[in-house]
Design a protein around this motif. Structure first.
Motif, mmCIF file in Angstrom:
data_model
loop_
_atom_site.group_PDB
_atom_site.id
_atom_site.type_symbol
_atom_site.label_atom_id
_atom_site.label_comp_id
_atom_site.label_asym_id
_atom_site.label_seq_id
_atom_site.Cartn_x
_atom_site.Cartn_y
_atom_site.Cartn_z
ATOM 1 N N SER A 318 0.843 -1.195 0.000
ATOM 2 C CA SER A 318 0.000 0.000 0.000
ATOM 3 C C SER A 318 0.880 1.247 0.000
ATOM 4 C CB SER A 318 -0.902 0.020 1.232
ATOM 5 O OG SER A 318 -0.129 0.264 2.400
ATOM 6 N N LEU A 319 0.298 2.370 -0.373
ATOM 7 C CA LEU A 319 1.021 3.638 -0.297
ATOM 8 C C LEU A 319 1.456 3.929 1.136
ATOM 9 C CD1 LEU A 319 2.003 6.294 -1.601
ATOM 10 C CD2 LEU A 319 -0.293 7.230 -1.212
ATOM 11 N N MET A 320 0.626 3.579 2.107
ATOM 12 C CA MET A 320 0.959 3.847 3.502
ATOM 13 C C MET A 320 2.212 3.092 3.945
ATOM 14 S SD MET A 320 -1.439 3.579 6.914
ATOM 15 C CE MET A 320 -2.569 4.802 6.257
ATOM 16 N N ASP A 321 2.459 1.922 3.371
ATOM 17 C CA ASP A 321 3.689 1.193 3.707
ATOM 18 C C ASP A 321 4.918 2.060 3.424
ATOM 19 O OD1 ASP A 321 2.513 -1.246 4.554
ATOM 20 O OD2 ASP A 321 2.274 -1.884 2.467
ATOM 21 N N ILE A 322 4.872 2.812 2.322
ATOM 22 C CA ILE A 322 5.998 3.658 1.933
ATOM 23 C C ILE A 322 5.992 4.973 2.711
ATOM 24 C CG2 ILE A 322 7.073 4.932 0.032
ATOM 25 C CD1 ILE A 322 7.433 1.923 -0.209
ATOM 26 N N THR A 323 4.845 5.618 2.818
ATOM 27 C CA THR A 323 4.802 6.936 3.472
ATOM 28 C C THR A 323 5.165 6.837 4.947
ATOM 29 O OG1 THR A 323 2.410 6.756 3.883
ATOM 30 C CG2 THR A 323 3.122 7.806 1.836
ATOM 31 N N ARG A 324 4.810 5.745 5.590
ATOM 32 C CA ARG A 324 5.207 5.556 6.991
ATOM 33 C C ARG A 324 6.725 5.468 7.097
ATOM 34 N NH1 ARG A 324 2.865 0.891 8.040
ATOM 35 N NH2 ARG A 324 0.852 1.788 8.657
ATOM 36 N N GLU A 325 7.343 4.763 6.158
ATOM 37 C CA GLU A 325 8.805 4.660 6.165
ATOM 38 C C GLU A 325 9.445 6.026 5.938
ATOM 39 O OE1 GLU A 325 9.134 0.022 4.588
ATOM 40 O OE2 GLU A 325 9.732 1.658 3.261
ATOM 41 N N MET A 326 8.873 6.820 5.049
ATOM 42 C CA MET A 326 9.411 8.152 4.785
ATOM 43 C C MET A 326 9.380 9.017 6.041
ATOM 44 S SD MET A 326 7.645 8.714 1.032
ATOM 45 C CE MET A 326 8.234 10.390 0.746
ATOM 46 N N ASN A 327 8.289 8.966 6.763
ATOM 47 C CA ASN A 327 8.165 9.746 7.992
ATOM 48 C C ASN A 327 9.182 9.327 9.038
ATOM 49 O OD1 ASN A 327 5.655 11.716 8.368
ATOM 50 N ND2 ASN A 327 5.104 10.177 6.872
ATOM 51 N N VAL A 328 9.375 8.029 9.193
ATOM 52 C CA VAL A 328 10.333 7.542 10.183
ATOM 53 C C VAL A 328 11.763 7.924 9.784
ATOM 54 C CG1 VAL A 328 11.342 5.468 11.200
ATOM 55 C CG2 VAL A 328 8.861 5.690 11.030
ATOM 56 N N LEU A 329 12.083 7.804 8.518
ATOM 57 C CA LEU A 329 13.425 8.183 8.074
ATOM 58 C C LEU A 329 13.693 9.655 8.351
ATOM 59 C CD1 LEU A 329 13.771 6.272 4.668
ATOM 60 C CD2 LEU A 329 14.726 5.654 6.894
ATOM 61 N N ARG A 330 12.712 10.509 8.089
ATOM 62 C CA ARG A 330 12.899 11.938 8.365
ATOM 63 C C ARG A 330 13.119 12.187 9.849
ATOM 64 N NH1 ARG A 330 9.211 16.212 5.377
ATOM 65 N NH2 ARG A 330 10.803 15.705 3.810
ATOM 66 N N SER A 331 12.376 11.514 10.674
ATOM 67 C CA SER A 331 12.540 11.714 12.117
ATOM 68 C C SER A 331 13.900 11.233 12.613
ATOM 69 C CB SER A 331 11.424 10.988 12.874
ATOM 70 O OG SER A 331 11.578 9.586 12.762
ATOM 71 N N LEU A 332 14.502 10.316 11.869
ATOM 72 C CA LEU A 332 15.840 9.818 12.213
ATOM 73 C C LEU A 332 16.952 10.669 11.600
ATOM 74 C CD1 LEU A 332 15.215 5.979 11.740
ATOM 75 C CD2 LEU A 332 15.586 7.168 13.917
ATOM 76 N N GLY A 333 16.576 11.723 10.863
ATOM 77 C CA GLY A 333 17.571 12.605 10.261
ATOM 78 C C GLY A 333 18.163 12.072 8.978
ATOM 79 N N MET A 334 17.448 11.149 8.321
ATOM 80 C CA MET A 334 17.940 10.581 7.067
ATOM 81 C C MET A 334 17.039 11.012 5.916
ATOM 82 S SD MET A 334 19.298 6.774 8.100
ATOM 83 C CE MET A 334 17.755 6.103 8.710
ATOM 84 N N GLY A 335 17.579 10.998 4.715
ATOM 85 C CA GLY A 335 16.799 11.310 3.541
ATOM 86 C C GLY A 335 16.100 10.079 3.006
ATOM 87 N N HIS A 336 15.666 10.130 1.742
ATOM 88 C CA HIS A 336 14.992 8.996 1.129
ATOM 89 C C HIS A 336 15.287 8.977 -0.366
ATOM 90 C CE1 HIS A 336 12.254 12.452 1.544
ATOM 91 N NE2 HIS A 336 11.821 12.160 0.326
ATOM 92 N N THR A 337 15.372 7.763 -0.900
ATOM 93 C CA THR A 337 15.696 7.542 -2.309
ATOM 94 C C THR A 337 14.648 6.607 -2.904
ATOM 95 O OG1 THR A 337 18.031 7.603 -1.676
ATOM 96 C CG2 THR A 337 17.538 6.901 -3.908
ATOM 97 N N TYR A 338 14.179 6.933 -4.094
ATOM 98 C CA TYR A 338 13.154 6.122 -4.736
ATOM 99 C C TYR A 338 13.784 5.157 -5.737
ATOM 100 C CZ TYR A 338 10.290 10.018 -3.039
ATOM 101 O OH TYR A 338 9.693 10.987 -2.273
ATOM 102 N N PHE A 339 13.407 3.890 -5.610
ATOM 103 C CA PHE A 339 13.766 2.923 -6.646
ATOM 104 C C PHE A 339 12.482 2.413 -7.270
ATOM 105 C CE2 PHE A 339 14.744 -1.117 -8.575
ATOM 106 C CZ PHE A 339 15.892 -0.809 -9.267
ATOM 107 N N ARG A 340 12.302 2.789 -8.494
ATOM 108 C CA ARG A 340 13.186 3.602 -9.299
ATOM 109 C C ARG A 340 12.411 4.770 -9.864
ATOM 110 N NH1 ARG A 340 11.440 -0.482 -12.885
ATOM 111 N NH2 ARG A 340 11.441 0.557 -14.878
ATOM 112 N N SER A 341 13.075 5.583 -10.707
ATOM 113 C CA SER A 341 12.509 6.849 -11.144
ATOM 114 C C SER A 341 11.143 6.702 -11.813
ATOM 115 C CB SER A 341 13.479 7.528 -12.118
ATOM 116 O OG SER A 341 12.905 8.677 -12.703
#
Length: 549
Positions: A318-341
């Motif tokens: 689901s989209l939420m599987d990805i968006t939840r990961e994005m939020n956690v990465l930001r809170s940890l001070g890390m960026g995010h990379t999409y595979f693939r473009s």
């Protein structure tokens, strides 16, 4: 096990909530832009002048979409399988460009991509596939094994460079040096810098890690001796090593394929990591925390498996599987990379819309390489504002690096309705990494202050030059209701035949034969320039309009 899952779920929930209140000024937002088999680009083949232009236009369209979503780093697959997308002295052209390996496309795709990324304020990192060299009888592998027969190892019908030979480290180092020497790339991104998963490793795991690290060290030496500001990164396996409470199930970077990725950060051999974290839940969050814990002040930008949302190619996440990961990465001070473009720009399950309109709605800068240099450039010395042809032109001068040179200086521009402009707030950033001291903006109906900073190649930023007076537009806006735009009176001597709508960056968005009104339903909210053209294609600016629905 149940208690552990409950604690992890609570942590994820807490991190996801807190990240929304933190809009980072510094954050890497990247994509892997794949060229192998033209998976992301190019779709057209450069077998004619028309094909070349189509290929270029396709890339520009991709970069425009990425730029609108505030992606700031492009990892472009440059060495594919012992083949390249630039004229190399060592390896032949890849087949993605013309349809046949070894054929010259008639232009330099890497140089074109660099120029287009830099126009948009984005970094371009040359993605170098390291160990795999393709099918045994394909042009890249065949030529390489003809020259270095003992360096290429066959597994099935595929060829691989032997990581245990010193010649491999020297060769990959030469490839990376060639790219950095010829091109103004912002980074070298090593992919598959590891033992293949089907390689029978007969040495100890420590010896294996030493062999892989020898390659990394050779690349670091070749790159940094030429241009120390060029970032060196790699894409390790998504789980660094076995953890006491969370198992990697035998598939991790350190033990399975001999990647000491965290050690490369610690020892200064790498500036960034882009771990391939194509997992979710217990297989994602604990390992993300581990990457953040052992970043050693460098940059870690986990790769998100957005392709896993595909019903046909992934696992229908689901989209939420990805968006939840994005939020956690930001809170940890890390960026995010999409595979693939392509999965991203095709807006798979709404991921592009979510990033552009919500999560990454403001631009960000890539973090400065303070481990490489902490010298602060001097700030710009002056600016002026002029209004012409319905646009605001902001110009400035001054700003040098610590050597007194302006040749390696770029600029960031900020704006707000209060003075002084807060340059620590990423929401005020409107343009980044400008190569020239000028910015053309839309004339809107507000009052604005501006601030300009100089930035060096390491990402170190100067103190801001603040505008002393606010700029207030006196533009008369063309009227519209969000659906129809009424054209103003037009001088009949102009012999108008076409009506054109342009973005404030000068991109033509719509061309229509002259009518009293123009249907603008397809245009998103924003500021636009209206032009008319005669039959000889000579254009005349007649006004601006704002769509606010």
């Amino acid at each position: 096990m149940k208690l552990r899952r409950m604690l992890l779920a609570s942590l994820i929930c807490l991190l996801s909530v807190t990240s929304w209140s933190q809009i980072p000024k510094y954050e890497v937002r990247a994509v892997w832009l794949t060229t192998i088999k033209s998976l992301d680009w190019p779709q057209a083949k450069a077998t004619s002048a028309t094909g070349i232009e189509q290929q270029k236009r396709q890339l520009c369209d991709i970069l425009d979409r990425l730029h609108r979503s505030n992606v700031n780093t492009i990892l472009l697959q440059t060495r594919v399988r012992a083949t390249t997308i630039y004229p190399s002295n060592y390896e032949p052209w890849d087949a993605c460009l013309t349809g046949k390996g070894g054929n010259n496309p008639g232009y330099d795709p890497l140089q074109f991509a660099i120029d287009e990324c830099h126009k948009r304020g984005m970094e371009l990192h040359a993605w170098v596939v390291s160990i795999p060299v393709g099918k045994w009888n394909d042009i890249g592998c065949k030529r390489l094994r003809e020259r270095y027969p003992s360096m290429i190892h066959k597994i099935g019908d595929e060829g691989y460079m032997n990581p245990e030979q010193s010649q491999t480290a020297e060769y990959i180092g030469k490839i990376c040096r060639e790219i950095v020497e010829r091109y103004d790339v912002d980074g070298i991104h090593l992919d598959y810098i590891r033992y293949p998963e089907n390689w029978k490793i007969r040495v100890s795991r420590q010896q294996g890690r030493d062999h892989i690290t020898r390659i990394v060290r050779a690349v670091n030496h070749q790159v940094k001796s030429l241009k120390p500001w060029v970032k060196i990164s790699c894409s390790p396996i998504g789980k660094s090593r076995e953890m006491s409470r969370f198992t990697s199930r035998g598939w991790n970077a350190y033990d399975a394929v001999c990647q000491d990725a965290q050690g490369w950060l610690r020892d200064g051999l790498m500036d960034q990591l882009y771990p391939m974290m194509y997992f979710k839940d217990d297989n994602f969050y604990p390992f993300a925390i581990d990457w953040a814990k052992y970043s050693y002040g460098r940059t870690v930008v986990p790769g998100l498996g957005i392709w896993m949302m595909s019903r046909t190619e992934g696992s229908n996440w689901s989209l939420m599987d990805i968006t939840r990961e994005m939020n956690v990465l930001r809170s940890l001070g890390m960026g995010h990379t999409y595979f693939r473009s392509r999965f991203f720009t095709d807006n798979l399950k709404g991921i592009y819309t979510y990033a552009k309109d919500k999560f990454d709605q403001y631009p960000s800068l890539t973090p400065p390489m303070t481990w490489q240099s902490t010298a602060i450039p001097s700030r710009p010395e002056g600016m002026n504002l002029t209004s012409t042809a319905g646009k605001l032109v902001l110009r400035w001068w001054g700003g040098t690096d610590t050597s007194g040179s302006s040749s390696y200086i770029m600029y960031n521009v900020y704006t707000s309705k209060v003075s002084p402009v807060d340059v620590t707030d990423g929401r005020n950033l409107i343009a980044r990494r400008l190569r020239h001291p000028q910015l053309v903006l839309a004339n809107d109906d507000g009052e604005h202050f501006f601030a300009i900073t100089a930035i060096d190649r390491y990402g170190n930023e100067s103190a801001p030059l603040q505008s002393k007076e606010p700029y207030k537009s006196n533009v008369e806006w063309l009227k519209n209701d969000g659906s129809q735009l009424s054209l103003p009176p037009i001088d009949p001597t102009l012999d108008v035949y076409y009506i054109c709508v342009e973005s404030m960056q000068g991109n033509v968005l719509m061309t229509r034969i002259k009518t009293p009104t123009l249907n603008i339903r397809s245009l998103p909210n924003g500021v636009y320039s209206l032009k008319v053209m005669n039959r000889q294609k000579k254009s005349f600016h007649i006004g601006q309009f704002i769509i606010k629905r």
